[in-house]
Design a protein around this motif. Sequence first.
Motif, short mmCIF file in Angstrom:
data_model
loop_
_atom_site.label_atom_id
_atom_site.label_comp_id
_atom_site.label_asym_id
_atom_site.label_seq_id
_atom_site.Cartn_x
_atom_site.Cartn_y
_atom_site.Cartn_z
N LEU A 122 41.33 40.88 47.45
CA LEU A 122 42.02 42.17 47.35
C LEU A 122 41.05 43.25 46.86
CD1 LEU A 122 45.22 40.89 45.51
CD2 LEU A 122 44.96 41.26 47.98
N GLU A 123 41.17 44.45 47.41
CA GLU A 123 40.34 45.57 46.94
C GLU A 123 40.60 45.84 45.47
OE1 GLU A 123 39.56 49.37 45.43
OE2 GLU A 123 41.63 48.77 45.98
N SER A 124 41.87 45.81 45.07
CA SER A 124 42.23 46.10 43.68
C SER A 124 41.71 45.01 42.74
CB SER A 124 43.75 46.22 43.54
OG SER A 124 44.40 45.09 44.09
N GLU A 125 41.66 43.78 43.22
CA GLU A 125 41.12 42.67 42.43
C GLU A 125 39.63 42.90 42.15
OE1 GLU A 125 40.91 37.92 43.28
OE2 GLU A 125 40.18 39.30 44.83
N THR A 126 38.90 43.29 43.18
CA THR A 126 37.47 43.57 43.02
C THR A 126 37.24 44.75 42.08
OG1 THR A 126 37.08 42.75 45.27
CG2 THR A 126 35.35 44.11 44.26
N ARG A 127 38.02 45.78 42.24
CA ARG A 127 37.87 46.99 41.42
C ARG A 127 38.13 46.72 39.95
NH1 ARG A 127 41.95 50.30 40.35
NH2 ARG A 127 43.13 49.53 42.16
N LEU A 128 39.06 45.82 39.65
CA LEU A 128 39.45 45.55 38.27
C LEU A 128 38.82 44.28 37.70
CD1 LEU A 128 43.19 46.60 38.60
CD2 LEU A 128 41.44 47.76 37.24
N ARG A 129 37.87 43.72 38.43
CA ARG A 129 37.18 42.53 37.92
C ARG A 129 36.40 42.91 36.66
NH1 ARG A 129 33.90 39.59 42.49
NH2 ARG A 129 35.92 39.88 43.53
N GLY A 130 36.63 42.18 35.60
CA GLY A 130 36.02 42.51 34.31
C GLY A 130 36.80 43.54 33.53
N LYS A 131 37.91 44.03 34.10
CA LYS A 131 38.77 45.01 33.43
C LYS A 131 40.21 44.48 33.36
CE LYS A 131 36.04 48.92 35.15
NZ LYS A 131 36.05 50.16 35.98
N GLY A 132 40.32 43.18 33.24
CA GLY A 132 41.62 42.53 33.20
C GLY A 132 41.79 41.46 34.24
N VAL A 133 40.89 41.45 35.24
CA VAL A 133 40.87 40.38 36.25
C VAL A 133 39.69 39.47 35.96
CG1 VAL A 133 40.60 39.82 38.69
CG2 VAL A 133 41.98 41.78 38.02
N SER A 134 39.96 38.17 35.89
CA SER A 134 38.92 37.21 35.52
C SER A 134 39.10 35.92 36.29
CB SER A 134 38.99 36.94 34.01
OG SER A 134 38.11 35.88 33.64
N ALA A 135 38.04 35.12 36.34
CA ALA A 135 38.12 33.79 36.92
C ALA A 135 37.74 32.73 35.89
CB ALA A 135 37.22 33.68 38.15
N CYS A 136 37.74 33.10 34.61
CA CYS A 136 37.33 32.16 33.56
C CYS A 136 38.12 32.39 32.29
CB CYS A 136 35.84 32.31 33.28
SG CYS A 136 35.22 31.17 32.03
N ALA A 137 39.12 31.55 32.05
CA ALA A 137 39.93 31.68 30.84
C ALA A 137 39.12 31.38 29.59
CB ALA A 137 41.14 30.74 30.92
N THR A 138 38.22 30.40 29.67
CA THR A 138 37.39 30.06 28.51
C THR A 138 36.53 31.24 28.10
OG1 THR A 138 37.32 27.79 29.35
CG2 THR A 138 35.78 28.36 27.60
N CYS A 139 36.05 31.99 29.11
CA CYS A 139 35.19 33.14 28.82
C CYS A 139 35.98 34.32 28.26
CB CYS A 139 34.48 33.60 30.09
SG CYS A 139 33.64 32.31 31.01
N ASP A 140 37.16 34.60 28.84
CA ASP A 140 37.84 35.86 28.60
C ASP A 140 39.21 35.77 27.94
OD1 ASP A 140 35.69 37.19 29.81
OD2 ASP A 140 36.55 36.91 31.80
#
Length: 321
Positions: A122-140
């Motif tokens: 998703l375009e919105s997923e890419t735009r908000l990656r690191g701003k609430g969208v993550s692929a690592c629960a342990t990290c974030d």
Amino acid sequence: MGDVKRTRLLIIGSGPAGYTAAVYGARAMLKPLLVEGLQPGGQLTITTDVENWPGETAIMGPDLMAKLRAQAEHVGTEILSDIIAEVDFTQRPFRAVADSGLVIEAETVVIATGASARWLGLESETRLRGKGVSACATCDGFFFRGKHVAVVGGGNTAVEEALFLTNFASKVTLIHRRDELRADKTNQARLFANPKIEMVWNATVSDVIGADGVSGIVLTDTVTGATRPLEVDGLFVAIGHDPATTLFKGKLEMDEENYILVAPGTPKTSVPGVFAAGDVTDKLYRQAVTAAGMGCMAALDAERFLAHEAHAREGGEREAA
């Protein structure tokens, strides 16, 4: 034929595993040559705050990778901004051909090409990656204390991420496109018994809502096609990872998911003298610090491999004399 470089240790990849292998390889006087690859610095270069790296209270991902790169160079690593396009592990010295045409002959190799998370596209997923969208629960996960977060996926990774996030979040919504999970029954039992977790079946995330941070998502019913918004403060995508191993198919032993297989507790691959470190072989932990540890192990084992070879050669020469 392109120019030829020779090295005792070639490192393919430039994340925490690659740079750490470079530091230890250089300190062992192997004069390592590191080829950065498509994404110099790896996944941490697209990460914002890092709070789980030893010795750093908080540091931006790109800043951490810049430090690691500088350290590798400081101790004597030669770093090339290039991409390895071809490898031959059938004979020694090993041979690698870079995209630029450079040919590298190496006595040992450390593969640290990493893995990348699968995203929803998703375009919105890419735009908000690191701003609430993550692929690592342990990290974030730590950043979502007392918040409502959503997790997308249906396998063991998604279930484990959802369970981990209950340590911080006030509520976790797990979204799956089918009406049953793929995760094993033990994990499912833990999930369904947790009062903080709510399931949304037969749904996909079709949009992420927010300007400078996530404020919600749009769910699309996979049966009816109907859409509805869901207010959340964060979205964790847990639909799998893809190791960057296409270059090594047919050249090293891999598992069914194309992760490089190593001897248990070591970075040793199926080819003596070739080592693998970090996410390219680790589907369980996938942390910067564990990748760095494996990079250290790989460089130490490369040095031992060369020392053992030299010792054996000297012994043979003495016997011949």
